[in-house]
Design an enzyme around this catalytic site. Structure first.
Site, mmCIF file in Angstrom:
data_model
loop_
_atom_site.group_PDB
_atom_site.id
_atom_site.type_symbol
_atom_site.label_atom_id
_atom_site.label_comp_id
_atom_site.label_asym_id
_atom_site.label_seq_id
_atom_site.Cartn_x
_atom_site.Cartn_y
_atom_site.Cartn_z
ATOM 1 N N GLY A 8 36.437 58.189 -68.326
ATOM 2 C CA GLY A 8 35.659 58.160 -69.593
ATOM 3 C C GLY A 8 36.636 58.040 -70.863
ATOM 4 N N GLY A 9 36.187 58.026 -72.000
ATOM 5 C CA GLY A 9 37.024 57.939 -73.252
ATOM 6 C C GLY A 9 37.359 59.283 -73.757
ATOM 7 N N LYS A 14 35.303 64.730 -70.002
ATOM 8 C CA LYS A 14 35.748 64.333 -68.505
ATOM 9 C C LYS A 14 36.260 65.645 -67.932
ATOM 10 C CE LYS A 14 38.963 61.828 -69.945
ATOM 11 N NZ LYS A 14 38.748 61.632 -71.432
ATOM 12 N N HIS A 52 41.826 74.038 -72.686
ATOM 13 C CA HIS A 52 41.819 73.885 -71.070
ATOM 14 C C HIS A 52 42.127 74.966 -70.149
ATOM 15 C CE1 HIS A 52 41.378 69.222 -70.452
ATOM 16 N NE2 HIS A 52 41.568 69.460 -71.881
#
Length: 177
Positions: A8-9, A14, A52
């Site tokens: 995906g972008g 994602k 993250h």
């Protein structure tokens, strides 16, 4: 679950989606080929890396490496790779190849991709990889940008062909291809 490619972008969801796929696993090897986060030199990148890390369960083991094939072969647990586009960038950097004609280092790219595909297919546990979708925007005015898009597109196609599921993320919504 097998092998899953999540594409995906930028900021499409994602990574969060990929992490959720493995949330119930007792052990996960998180492979990241990204550059180490340095808040002094690149605070925006450091903030992304921090986000993250904060989302991941504490029991996940993180390994920073561009040798994804070797790390996959040495791991006896489910794996999350984030991300293939960063791996490609770091590999080209390591080969000092951005300004070199592609034919001069094509063999390095082909060998590295084949090694990754072999490890991907042979890994006995679930493997989820995040990648960026390329080619939906303008064609780069720079040779390096066009080369990157071409090589990541080829890489994504090969990984997708070797996957059990391919998920396109759009606005945080998964579309199974």
């Amino acid at each position: 679950m097998g092998k899953v490619l999540v594409t995906g972008g930028v900021r499409s969801g994602k990574s969060a989606y990929a992490e959720a796929l493995l949330a119930d696993a007792a052990t996960v090897m998180y492979l990241t080929p990204g550059y180490p986060a340095d808040p002094a030199s690149d605070p925006e990148w450091a903030a992304r890396v921090h986000d993250h890390r904060r989302r991941r369960p504490a029991h996940w083991r993180t390994v920073e490496t561009i040798d994804l094939a070797g790390a996959l072969a040495a791991t006896d647990s489910p794996v999350l790779i984030d991300c293939i586009g960063t791996w490609l960038t770091r590999s080209i950097d390591a080969w000092d190849a951005w300004e070199q004609p592609f034919d001069n280092w094509r063999h390095r790219f082909d060998d590295a991709l084949q090694a990754l595909l072999d490890s991907w297919q042979q890994h006995p546990y679930t493997v989820v990889a995040v990648t960026n979708e390329v080619g939906w925007g303008l064609v780069s005015p720079y040779p390096s940008g066009r080369l990157f898009a071409d090589l990541l597109g080829r890489t994504n196609q090969r990984l997708a062909a070797a996957s059990d599921d391919v998920v396109l993320m759009v606005a945080g919504r998964p579309l199974h291809l």
